[in-house]
Design a protein around this motif. Structure first.
Motif, PDB file in Angstrom:
ATOM      1  N   THR A 268       0.800  -1.225   0.000  1.00 21.25           N
ATOM      2  CA  THR A 268       0.000   0.000   0.000  1.00 21.25           C
ATOM      3  C   THR A 268       0.836   1.279   0.000  1.00 21.25           C
ATOM      4  O   THR A 268       0.351   2.325  -0.442  1.00 21.25           O
TER       5      THR A 268
ATOM      6  N   ALA B 204       0.226   4.130  -2.571  1.00 23.34           N
ATOM      7  CA  ALA B 204      -0.181   5.468  -2.136  1.00 23.34           C
ATOM      8  C   ALA B 204       0.677   6.546  -2.793  1.00 23.34           C
ATOM      9  O   ALA B 204       0.181   7.624  -3.153  1.00 23.34           O
TER      10      ALA B 204
ATOM     11  N   LEU C  96      -0.586   6.836  -6.228  1.00 21.90           N
ATOM     12  CA  LEU C  96      -1.898   7.489  -6.202  1.00 21.90           C
ATOM     13  C   LEU C  96      -1.755   9.005  -6.115  1.00 21.90           C
ATOM     14  O   LEU C  96      -2.406   9.754  -6.856  1.00 21.90           O
TER      15      LEU C  96
ATOM     16  N   GLY D  50      -8.090   4.301  -6.759  1.00 18.24           N
ATOM     17  CA  GLY D  50      -7.605   4.233  -5.387  1.00 18.24           C
ATOM     18  C   GLY D  50      -6.294   3.476  -5.299  1.00 18.24           C
ATOM     19  O   GLY D  50      -5.357   3.730  -6.062  1.00 18.24           O
ATOM     20  N   LEU D  51      -6.206   2.533  -4.354  1.00 20.25           N
ATOM     21  CA  LEU D  51      -4.968   1.793  -4.147  1.00 20.25           C
ATOM     22  C   LEU D  51      -4.706   0.756  -5.240  1.00 20.25           C
ATOM     23  O   LEU D  51      -3.663   0.105  -5.225  1.00 20.25           O
TER      24      LEU D  51
ATOM     25  N   HIS E   2      -3.695   6.146   3.832  1.00 18.40           N
ATOM     26  CA  HIS E   2      -3.110   5.990   2.504  1.00 18.40           C
ATOM     27  C   HIS E   2      -3.889   6.653   1.366  1.00 18.40           C
ATOM     28  O   HIS E   2      -3.329   6.888   0.295  1.00 18.40           O
ATOM     29  N   THR E   3      -5.152   6.952   1.567  1.00 18.20           N
ATOM     30  CA  THR E   3      -5.956   7.547   0.500  1.00 18.20           C
ATOM     31  C   THR E   3      -6.590   8.873   0.907  1.00 18.20           C
ATOM     32  O   THR E   3      -7.464   9.385   0.216  1.00 18.20           O
TER      33      THR E   3
END
Length: 427
Positions: free
Chosen positions: A25, A29, A32, A89-90, A145-146
């Motif tokens: 992740t 991230a 992202l 997203g991820l 992370h988002t």
């Protein structure tokens, strides 16, 4: 636990936290944030600067990027620029091609991508600045992370929301007790737990995929030790094989998602795969599996709220391992007092396990935590538990969880700094 309100709240907390994640992740991230900033301009990218907290930098340092043979922070950033789709997203790098990898490689070789450590901290932060001839585009993620807190092109603020340090620790889950989690697992209507079946689908497919991937040397050894099978009649070896295989495939960058919890696919794997081993080998009901999974997730989420999303200790082995261990006891019909004992035994054993980022070391830590979990359960089921007068174990499971969190932050901030120095020296 009184009333349906708590039942619904705890279910919603799990629903909100469970997310498919393609690859580790932290690089996801980074990609992202880069993809979000890149989307603000149609001009050719001249420079990309990424600044992260130490935990993001460390965790992405040597882990594989899905769909490629590349690793690390710079490739995560470059691929986010070249082909990232922030709407996913991820799973931002889903569908990366060889041409995308080559374009990312050129960005890096041309010196256009730079990733720096902003701070040695467990407070998650990613700040991206994409510079073109006429535009300066910014995207910032904080706390999780988002969680985008700022998106800006030149002086125009596209999106902004307030964020203060420590906000990531303000989840409603800290208002509950471990007994609440146990009662939720026992009482929640079964049809409202069915959504967790998706975690087993994704995570088991990851374990299966490791069998056919030549990079997964540890998986081959684990399968050999397990009688040549992914699932054998040996519960502990099967638990280690499933959890280890899924973890290895993920950290090496296979192009398949894991079902994450607390922002980590490896947390999601260790929370579920050992439970699935017990379910498959012993023939327990799917209801028992789902109820145990709810307990595993909630305890893991609870500990993580005190330790922080990213720190110098291995959250997968410590938070995820503890949630999983308590769930293993639940699957054996343990009452709440035994669950308390399991949590104390885990706190008395593997809390000192360090995190060196997403890499093959994660497999070893997962295997160690699975072994420790089964031992902790065995002892607790026989009434043998670390008492509150010893080590960091508190007089209640809630106090123990808080003590575990303090070991991570602020306790291991200097450890984080040393780990970071070692990684940077290797680079």
């Amino acid at each position: 636990m009184k009333g349906e309100h708590k039942l619904n709240q705890l279910r919603q907390l799990i629903l909100d936290d469970m997310k498919p994640a393609l690859g580790v992740t932290e690089p996801a991230a980074i990609a992202l944030a880069c993809a979000r900033a890149r989307a603000l301009t149609a001009e050719a990218v001249e420079r990309v600067l990424v600044r992260t907290n130490s935990g993001i930098y460390k965790n992405a340092f040597s882990c594989g990027i899905p769909g490629t043979s590349e690793t690390g922070n710079e490739y995560a950033a470059a691929l986010g620029i070249v082909c990232g789709n922030a709407a996913k997203g991820l799973c931002v790098l889903e569908g990366v091609t060889d041409a995308d990898v080559e374009a990312a490689r050129k960005l890096i070789s041309d010196g256009r991508v730079k990733v720096e450590v902003d701070s040695v901290s467990s407070e998650l932060y990613i700040g991206v600045t994409v510079t073109t001839q006429n535009d300066v585009c910014t995207a910032e993620i904080r706390g999780s992370h988002t969680n985008f807190c700022l998106v800006k092109r030149n002086s125009e603020i596209i999106f902004q929301k307030p964020y203060t340090a420590g906000e990531a620790h303000a989840s409603p889950i800290t208002g509950y007790t471990v007994r609440d989690f146990w009662e939720f697992a026992s009482r929640a209507p079964l049809d409202e737990l069915q959504f967790m079946r998706e975690a087993y689908k994704l995570n088991y497919e990851l374990a299966e995929s490791a069998l056919a991937w030549d990079r997964c040397a540890m998986t081959r050894a684990l399968v050999k030790e397990n009688g040549g099978e992914l699932v054998s009649r040996d519960v502990v070896r099967t638990a280690k094989t499933l959890a280890g295989a899924a973890t290895e495939a993920r950290i090496l960058g296979i192009d398949k998602p894991a079902m994450s919890i607390t922002g980590s696919g490896t947390h999601g794997i260790i929370c579920t795969m050992p439970l699935y081993a017990v379910y498959r080998v012993t023939g327990l009901s799917q209801e028992t599996l789902l109820r145990a999974t709810a307990l595993s997730y909630l305890i893991t989420m609870y500990i993580k709220e005190y330790s922080g999303k990213l720190s110098a200790f291995c959250g997968c082995g410590i938070a995820g391992g503890t949630g999983m261990a308590c769930a293993l006891a639940y699957m054996q019909g343990a009452g709440f007092e035994v669950i308390e004992g399991v949590l104390s035994n885990m706190a008395g054993s593997n809390v000192g396990m360090i995190c060196t980022g997403g890499n093959q070391c994660c497999v070893m830590k997962v295997l160690s935590s699975v072994d420790t979990a089964f031992t902790s359960v065995c002892l607790a089921m026989d009434g043998a538990c670390v008492s509150s007068g010893h080590g960091i174990c508190g007089s209640t499971p809630e106090k123990t969880a808080k003590h575990v969190g303090l070991i991570a932050s602020p306790g291991m901030v200097d450890t984080e700094r040393v780990i970071l120095e070692i990684l940077q020296d290797k680079q």
